[in-house]
Write a protein that holds these residues in place. Structure first.
Motif, mmCIF file in Angstrom:
data_model
loop_
_atom_site.group_PDB
_atom_site.id
_atom_site.type_symbol
_atom_site.label_atom_id
_atom_site.label_comp_id
_atom_site.label_asym_id
_atom_site.label_seq_id
_atom_site.Cartn_x
_atom_site.Cartn_y
_atom_site.Cartn_z
ATOM 1 N N LYS A 1 38.898 41.271 71.047
ATOM 2 C CA LYS A 1 38.914 41.953 69.766
ATOM 3 C C LYS A 1 37.493 42.018 69.181
ATOM 4 N N LEU A 2 36.784 40.926 69.370
ATOM 5 C CA LEU A 2 35.405 40.857 68.875
ATOM 6 C C LEU A 2 34.535 41.874 69.602
ATOM 7 N N TRP A 3 34.753 41.983 70.912
ATOM 8 C CA TRP A 3 34.010 42.952 71.729
ATOM 9 C C TRP A 3 34.287 44.381 71.260
ATOM 10 N N LEU A 4 35.566 44.649 70.949
ATOM 11 C CA LEU A 4 35.953 45.970 70.466
ATOM 12 C C LEU A 4 35.299 46.267 69.116
ATOM 13 N N GLU A 5 35.301 45.236 68.237
ATOM 14 C CA GLU A 5 34.676 45.420 66.915
ATOM 15 C C GLU A 5 33.191 45.711 67.067
ATOM 16 N N LEU A 6 32.564 45.060 68.041
ATOM 17 C CA LEU A 6 31.143 45.298 68.299
ATOM 18 C C LEU A 6 30.913 46.729 68.775
ATOM 19 N N ARG A 7 31.808 47.196 69.654
ATOM 20 C CA ARG A 7 31.700 48.563 70.158
ATOM 21 C C ARG A 7 31.877 49.568 69.003
ATOM 22 N N GLU B 1 43.307 50.086 72.682
ATOM 23 C CA GLU B 1 43.850 51.351 72.189
ATOM 24 C C GLU B 1 44.657 51.132 70.916
ATOM 25 N N TYR B 2 45.496 50.091 70.921
ATOM 26 C CA TYR B 2 46.322 49.792 69.758
ATOM 27 C C TYR B 2 45.447 49.460 68.544
ATOM 28 N N GLN B 3 44.423 48.633 68.775
ATOM 29 C CA GLN B 3 43.523 48.249 67.678
ATOM 30 C C GLN B 3 42.852 49.466 67.052
ATOM 31 N N LEU B 4 42.519 50.438 67.902
ATOM 32 C CA LEU B 4 41.861 51.651 67.389
ATOM 33 C C LEU B 4 42.864 52.560 66.683
#
Lengths: 57, 239
Positions: free
Chosen positions: B3-9, B44-47
């Protein structure tokens, strides 16, 4: 302000679709345009640029 | 951690939108090199849950990471005579429409919904082009140079230089001709009218006119030459 590659003007609101910056108004117009509409070809031609990496100056 | 990686992206995408930075990686759609990798289910869900709040970074990331799907579907239509580049552009429009209209509450997978939208977009375009097979769009690119500048059909189309004057000149010429014809005798005028269809009927051959007037074709031929010379003189006088 970024240069919108669809309407070719500087716009403050928009997003990158790959390499191509598209302003919010153009995106809304693109979504509202059907393949039957005469203006559809314009968006196809413009989106071709999405894959082109801009040259660094 | 994921999740942290996704937030960084996402932060990187927001920065790109704000500062106008282009993607660092170089991919070529339709080429042999790989496109941005697809998202995992969780990513995908997080986005997707950020979409209703108008998160542009999430939307941009969803579009970019689903471009492989566009190319995959576009390739299925390669045998339709439509250029693959055009098919990818059309598919991308379909993908953008899909991301904009996707409703997470409907419990349907984004890939399923987007595939349907992309395919629909291409099929609608194909239906339209089949209908208009004999027509060509003004925006049809005829050629693209090394700099990527397109030569459109509308760029090379023009009108004849005398488009406006042509009709006016023709109508003036007609008036002059009728004036000149009035100078001829009744029979001479009749011969010209019959031979050249001047009163709205079909043109007749010298033989037809000769038969109609009960004289020989050679006489009609001589008369015709004489009348034309006379008409030329009348014209010269008028101009």
């Amino acid at each position: 302000m970024h240069y919108c590659h669809i309407c070719e003007t500087n716009q403050s609101e928009g997003m990158f679709i790959y390499y191509l910056y598209v302003c919010d108004q153009c995106q809304a117009k693109m979504i509202a345009t059907d393949p039957e509409d005469p203006g559809y070809r314009f968006f196809i031609n413009k989106l071709r640029r999405m894959r082109e990496q801009p040259l660094k100056s | 951690m994921k999740k942290l990686w996704l937030e960084l992206r996402l932060f990187y995408y927001r920065l790109r939108i704000k500062l106008g930075l282009k993607p660092k990686e170089v991919y070529y759609i339709g080429g042999s090199s790989a496109l941005p990798p697809p998202l995992t289910r969780e990513e995908e869900y997080q986005l997707l849950i950020k979409l209703p709040n108008g998160d542009k970074a999430a939307k941009a990331m969803l579009i970019e990471r689903n471009l492989r799907l566009v190319v995959y579907i576009a390739r299925k239509f390669e045998n339709t005579r439509i250029n693959i580049e055009d098919l990818i552009s059309i598919g991308t429009i379909g993908l953008i429409k899909a991301i904009n209209t996707f409703n997470i509450e409907k419990k349907i997978k984004l890939a399923t919904y987007a595939s349907r939208c992309i395919e629909n977009e291409i099929l609608m375009y194909l239906r339209k082009t089949n209908k208009l097979k004999s027509e060509v769009s003004f925006d049809e690119p005829l050629n693209i140079d090394w700099d990527g500048n397109e030569l459109l059909l509308s760029d090379i189309l023009g009108t004849d230089e005398d488009l406006i004057e042509r009709d006016i000149e023709a109508s003036v010429d007609k008036k002059l001709l009728h004036k000149a014809l009035d100078q001829l005798s009744g029979r001479e005028k009749q011969i010209m009218e019959l031979r050249f269809g001047l009163v709205g009927q079909e043109k007749l051959t010298q033989k037809d006119v000769a038969d109609l007037l009960g004289i020989s074709q050679s006489y009609i031929s001589r008369l015709e030459n004489k009348i034309i010379r006379r008409l030329q003189k009348e014209f010269e006088k008028m101009i």
